[in-house]
Design an enzyme around this catalytic site. Structure first.
Site, PDB file in Angstrom:
ATOM      1  N   TYR A 273     101.707  -2.113  73.858  1.00  0.00           N
ATOM      2  CA  TYR A 273     101.307  -2.448  72.698  1.00  0.00           C
ATOM      3  C   TYR A 273      99.990  -3.059  72.337  1.00  0.00           C
ATOM      4  O   TYR A 273      98.695  -1.924  73.304  1.00  0.00           O
ATOM      5  CB  TYR A 273     101.676  -3.939  72.708  1.00  0.00           C
TER       6      TYR A 273
ATOM      7  N   LYS B 118      91.477  20.899  45.320  1.00  0.00           N
ATOM      8  CA  LYS B 118      91.963  21.876  44.070  1.00  0.00           C
ATOM      9  C   LYS B 118      92.102  23.174  44.392  1.00  0.00           C
ATOM     10  O   LYS B 118      92.676  23.102  43.441  1.00  0.00           O
ATOM     11  CB  LYS B 118      90.096  21.216  43.749  1.00  0.00           C
TER      12      LYS B 118
ATOM     13  N   CYS C 294      93.486  -3.951  74.403  1.00  0.00           N
ATOM     14  CA  CYS C 294      93.053  -5.511  73.140  1.00  0.00           C
ATOM     15  C   CYS C 294      91.587  -5.495  73.055  1.00  0.00           C
ATOM     16  O   CYS C 294      91.185  -6.271  71.764  1.00  0.00           O
ATOM     17  CB  CYS C 294      93.071  -7.084  74.224  1.00  0.00           C
TER      18      CYS C 294
ATOM     19  N   GLY D  67      83.784  12.711  43.390  1.00  0.00           N
ATOM     20  CA  GLY D  67      81.944  12.566  42.736  1.00  0.00           C
ATOM     21  C   GLY D  67      81.194  12.825  43.658  1.00  0.00           C
ATOM     22  O   GLY D  67      79.828  12.168  44.041  1.00  0.00           O
TER      23      GLY D  67
ATOM     24  N   ARG E 109      83.130  24.545  40.925  1.00  0.00           N
ATOM     25  CA  ARG E 109      83.596  23.115  41.440  1.00  0.00           C
ATOM     26  C   ARG E 109      83.795  23.172  43.534  1.00  0.00           C
ATOM     27  O   ARG E 109      84.248  23.834  43.697  1.00  0.00           O
ATOM     28  CB  ARG E 109      85.086  22.324  41.353  1.00  0.00           C
TER      29      ARG E 109
ATOM     30  N   MET F 276      80.548  15.713  45.839  1.00  0.00           N
ATOM     31  CA  MET F 276      79.996  16.713  45.524  1.00  0.00           C
ATOM     32  C   MET F 276      79.299  17.422  44.629  1.00  0.00           C
ATOM     33  O   MET F 276      79.674  16.727  43.437  1.00  0.00           O
ATOM     34  CB  MET F 276      80.790  17.816  46.522  1.00  0.00           C
TER      35      MET F 276
ATOM     36  N   HIS G 183      82.874   6.807  37.217  1.00  0.00           N
ATOM     37  CA  HIS G 183      82.669   7.542  39.067  1.00  0.00           C
ATOM     38  C   HIS G 183      83.610   5.473  39.977  1.00  0.00           C
ATOM     39  O   HIS G 183      84.271   5.433  40.948  1.00  0.00           O
ATOM     40  CB  HIS G 183      81.481   7.081  39.247  1.00  0.00           C
TER      41      HIS G 183
ATOM     42  N   SER H 167      95.436  -4.747  80.430  1.00  0.00           N
ATOM     43  CA  SER H 167      95.062  -4.724  79.159  1.00  0.00           C
ATOM     44  C   SER H 167      93.842  -3.623  78.992  1.00  0.00           C
ATOM     45  O   SER H 167      93.070  -4.188  79.261  1.00  0.00           O
ATOM     46  CB  SER H 167      94.914  -6.185  78.607  1.00  0.00           C
TER      47      SER H 167
ATOM     48  N   ARG I  32      95.831  16.579  41.554  1.00  0.00           N
ATOM     49  CA  ARG I  32      95.834  16.147  42.657  1.00  0.00           C
ATOM     50  C   ARG I  32      96.124  14.647  43.024  1.00  0.00           C
ATOM     51  O   ARG I  32      96.514  13.905  42.325  1.00  0.00           O
ATOM     52  CB  ARG I  32      94.481  15.771  42.890  1.00  0.00           C
TER      53      ARG I  32
HETATM   54  C1  PEP Z   1      86.722  -5.573  76.242  1.00  0.00           C
HETATM   55  O1  PEP Z   1      85.941  -5.647  76.382  1.00  0.00           O
HETATM   56  O2  PEP Z   1      87.567  -4.819  74.593  1.00  0.00           O
HETATM   57  C2  PEP Z   1      87.631  -6.931  75.159  1.00  0.00           C
HETATM   58  C3  PEP Z   1      88.675  -7.321  74.307  1.00  0.00           C
HETATM   59  O3  PEP Z   1      86.603  -8.296  75.814  1.00  0.00           O
HETATM   60  P1  PEP Z   1      85.557  -8.487  74.596  1.00  0.00           P
HETATM   61  O4  PEP Z   1      85.226  -7.600  74.070  1.00  0.00           O
HETATM   62  O5  PEP Z   1      86.066  -9.802  74.538  1.00  0.00           O
HETATM   63  O6  PEP Z   1      84.422  -8.449  76.201  1.00  0.00           O
END
Ligand code: PEP
Ligand code: MG
Length: 877
Positions: free
Chosen positions: A852, A24, A832, A103, A94, A105, A456, A765, A338
């Site tokens: 990835y 602000k 993963c 909203g 403000r 604060m 709000h 992974s 804003r």
């Molecule tokens: C993990 O541990 O991050 C994973 C992908 O395996 P799980 O969640 O199946 O233990």
């Protein structure tokens, strides 16, 4: 002590940036510099907020002196005087943090009034009603915010006064009524606080500034910050600004404007105006504002000036602006601007339109979309065909789009609690206030009886991407009786309703939903994102259905198929139990033989769905006892079918019991003990891949993943038994097939030994769920119980299971990436764990150089966009 500057007038603050001035404050400085009419004032910096906390929650004397000096400057600029006998200066106080926290604060208006200045104001403006209206508002706000006392009793006094006078609106009370109310308020104040309401305006000011700093740490601000990953250390700035008055009669008023629609993004001014009112009336949803056309009707010259400034601001900021303005006796002031909060759909359209208008580049467009917000677009909406035949029970404003269905909850606490117990609820309120934030998070959707598009409820719901219908006057809510009536029919907390946030319509019951369309602006932004990112995005999918969903969302492969999820099916669990209960290899192999066709056909479906995209299948991971029957009835049934005694089975269950199963006999440890399990799974995977390769007529390269590895010899043992099985199957098939065998990195020791393991594995992974669990020593299933204490005590700001702990766990990831790649330049690297779909974590994974991320299907678009943003940011840096 050197006196650092903590207070800046709007004119001298230009260019200091939002880190110091807050959003602000930076906006006010910028607006001043481009010649927008704003009431003058000063900003107390975010650094002063941190200083306040570091000084034991006190504002140091030298900062107070800087504030006093800044008041003198406003006095000179406005020709008004603080606590003056003539032309008294009143100010607003403000909050304004670096990131907008609408909203969350506190704000105090009309500060500078006391028994004397109110009389001067009344005389000078010739408007006694206005003067006392301002004074009574100030006393309420001061008591509530500076002194932390609930406003309920004072609100009741106002209601009683209206009742007594037989009027409905507070604007219908006259000067004498308000004077009487001020007296009641002051008597009440004295009774509660055992002191007179403060008449020293400087004292009022410092108390108000202190209250705003304090509000940085209030519970709702803490919830909001956690939700939006805003660091506590940023602090809030405070803006002190001379007051202009929208409540001086019919030639005054106040309003809110969005330069484009915050709901749809349509390039059309969206503005509301409330005559004879102050800003708080609009935001609190106490009175429902009018369309801006009303301003055009009553004061066309002010309307024209207003329209000119709106256009100028949007062009200057190159983004949709959310502005507050006030007209004081035909003179227009902008109080703030804003970048407006908006729904995900609106954000996508606005970003694309701004590119077409040549105001921003595609890269800027991609950076402007909050990846998490995409989630709201990926979910189903009500079936439009069905809606045609349904009669709505109510209609309000389409405050935030989406389709929500649930049972009615009447309070935020109730919504929160019932949600925790697994119920889908719709929060139904007369209006919401910032205290309701947790209930709003928990609810599927929000319905309010009062309030406009900028109330709000509407602003916060849009920020959260949550469906909201506001100002639905047909919903007659009785909060005490816990009922709501639509057209005379009573609904209770047992009744289900459905909200359509895109039309503002409310329906009875559970309305059927259909899948979303992912084309148009969404498609355009995602196409840019895909061109800009280098990190690939795969999905965690165990079934062909999940895999197809993820493909529709743009997944580039499967990064994790958890094979055990297929074991719970009714037909299979029996053979799984048979395998587990076997106490010799021959019996176990017999049971495994029965599981093989199931696994093979599941894997075949996955390969067929994913075609030439990579598919990583993980060997069995969880502790075996998870599959065992718990209840006597199930045990008896199993005993009968296996021709074993109940005692025998119970003894075996007892034997398999572990005190700490997550650190017990699971993952590749199972294959070390029972190699026949790994052999069966390898056989199922490779046979499925060979069949799919033949049927599809394309090359498939299956990836077999070994879970919970902690040592290279352990890895080699399991890898070798897989390789033997797989090579044997390939040879028998007469086909050619390449395949890979890699490992999860989810035990700290594996990360530390990455050089040795990397030499042997095709890929790593990172299983950051387990890696987080094992690095912190926090059970991922139980930590939710005590982590809130860590947030409360500011030991952690984020859940380490949602956003990767870059300082700790992140070091292990970096180390394993570096050592793994050094040992094996061809090593593929991915993640993963759940973190693969968290935008902040995705940026980290991009920066450490993973190939990835893999995440659940619905987070694939989120990760694609986050990956693009990471690439753009890294390039800029
Ligand atoms: C993990 O541990 O991050 C994973 C992908 O395996 P799980 O969640 O199946 O233990
Ligand atoms: Mg794991």
């Amino acid at each position: 002590m050197s006196e650092k500057k903590y207070v800046y007038g709007f004119k001298e603050a230009k260019g200091l940036g939002r880190e110091i001035l807050g959003g602000k404050g930076a906006g006010l400085a910028e607006m001043t510099s481009i010649g927008i009419p704003i009431p003058q004032g000063f900003t107390i910096t975010t650094e002063a907020c941190n200083l306040y906390y570091d000084s034991g929650k006190k504002i140091p004397e030298y900062v107070i002196n800087q504030i006093y000096a800044a008041v003198k400057v406003i006095e000179q600029e406005t020709g008004k005087k603080f606590n003056g006998d003539k032309n008294p200066l009143l100010v607003s106080v403000r909050s304004g943090a670096r990131a907008s926290m609408p909203g969350m604060m506190d704000t105090i208006l009309n500060l500078g009034l006391n028994d004397r200045t109110v009389e001067v104001l009344a005389k000078e403006t010739g408007n006694e009603r206005f003067a006392y209206d301002s004074y009574r508002r100030f006393i309420v706000m001061y008591s509530n915010i500076a002194k932390g006392h609930p406003r309920t009793d004072m609100d009741k006094m106002l209601e009683q006064m209206k009742e007594h006078k037989g009027v409905r609106l507070d604007t219908e009370l006259d000067a004498n009524d308000l004077k009487a109310l001020v007296k009641q308020y002051k008597d009440y104040y004295k009774k509660v606080f055992k002191e007179d309401f403060p008449s020293d305006t400087y004292h009022q000011l410092i108390e108000a500034v202190t209250a705003v700093f304090r509000s940085w740490d209030n519970p709702r601000a803490n919830v909001y910050r956690k939700m939006h990953a805003i660091p506590y250390s940023w602090g809030t700035a405070v803006n002190v600004q001379s007051m202009v008055f929208g409540n001086k009669g019919e030639t005054s008023g106040t309003g809110v404007a969005f330069s484009r629609s915050p709901s749809t993004g349509e390039k059309k001014l969206f503005a509301e105006y409330l005559p004879n009112a102050q800003g708080e009336d609009v935001v609190a949803g106490i009175r429902t504002p009018l369309h801006i056309d009303y301003l055009k009707e009553v004061m066309p010259e002010v309307y024209d000036q207003f329209m000119g400034i709106v256009a100028k601001m949007e062009h200057h900021y190159r983004d949709m602006q959310d502005m507050e303005f006030t007209v004081e006796e035909r003179k227009l002031y902008f109080l703030q601007t804003r970048n407006g909060k908006r729904t995900a759909a609106s954000a996508l359209k606005i970003a694309c339109d701004l590119v077409d208008e040549k105001l921003i580049t595609p890269e800027e467009a991609v950076l402007r979309i909050d990846p998490k917000s995409l989630d709201s677009l990926l979910h189903p909406s009500f079936d439009p065909k069905l809606l045609k035949s349904l009669k709505p029970i109510g209609e309000g404003l389409p405050a935030s789009p989406g389709a929500a269905t649930g049972k009615i909850a009447f309070t935020a606490e109730e919504a929160h609690e019932r949600h925790e117990n697994g119920e889908a609820v719709i929060l139904v309120r007369a209006e919401t206030s910032p205290e309701d934030i947790e209930g709003m998070v928990a609810a599927e959707g929000i319905l309010t009886m009062r309030g406009g598009m900028t109330s709000h409820a509407a602003v916060v719901a849009r920020g959260m991407g949550k469906c909201c219908v506001a100002g639905c006057s047909a919903a007659l809510i009785d909060e005490e009786k816990r009922i709501v009536k639509f057209n005379g029919k009573v609904y209770t907390d047992k009744d289900i309703i459905s909200l359509d946030g895109s039309t503002g319509l409310v329906y009875e019951g559970d309305v059927k939903k259909v899948a979303p369309e992912l084309t148009g602006y969404f498609g355009r932004i995602m196409k840019w994102a895909d061109e800009m990112r280098t990190l690939k995005v795969r999905t965690n999918a165990d079934t062909p259905r999940d895999a197809k969903q993820a493909l529709a969302f743009g997944a580039q492969g499967i990064g994790l198929c958890r094979t055990e999820h297929m074991f719970f099916d009714k037909d299979r669990i029996f053979h799984v139990r048979e395998m587990i209960l076997a106490d010799n290899t021959a019996d176990r192999e017999k049971a495994l033989e029965k599981l093989l066709p199931y696994q093979q056909s599941d894997f075949y479906e996955l390969f067929m769905a994913m075609k030439d995209l990579n598919v990583t299948i993980r060997l069995l991971d969880p502790p075996l006892h998870e599959f065992l029957p718990q209840e006597d009835e199930q045990i008896e049934e199993l005993a009968k079918a296996l021709d074993l005694s109940v005692e025998h089975i119970k003894a075996r269950i007892e034997y398999l019991h572990e005190f700490n199963p997550m650190m017990g006999h699971r993952g590749c440890r199972l294959d070390v003990s029972y190699p026949e399990i790994g052999r069966m799974q390898a056989k199922a995977i490779i046979r499925a891949a060979l069949q799919a390769q033949k049927d599809l007529g394309i090359k498939i390269v299956p990836e077999i993943m070994i879970p919970l590895v902690l040592d290279v010899k352990e890895f080699n043992f399991v890898r070798n038994l897989i390789v033997e099985t797989v090579n044997d199957e390939i040879a028998k098939s007469g086909q050619e097939m390449k395949y890979e065998v890699g490992t999860m990195i989810e035990i700290p020791r594996a990360a530390l030994m990455a050089d040795e393991i990397g030499k042997e594995a095709h890929f790593f992974s990172f299983g950051t769920n387990d890696l987080t669990q094992m690095t912190f020593g926090f059970s991922r299933d139980d930590a939710g119980k005590f982590l809130p204490d860590y947030y409360g005590k500011k030991i952690f700001e984020q859940d380490p299971f949602q956003t990767i702990d870059q300082n700790g766990v992140g070091q292990l990831v970096k180390l394993a990436v570096a050592n793994g790649r050094k040992a094996n330049p061809h090593l593929h690297l991915g993640v993963c764990g759940e973190h693969g779909g968290d935008p902040v974590s995705v940026e980290f994974f991009h920066n450490v150089g993973l190939d990835y991320v893999s995440c659940s299907p619905y987070r694939v678009p989120v990760a694609r966009l986050a990956a693009a943003q990471a690439a753009i940011k890294a390039k800029k840096a």
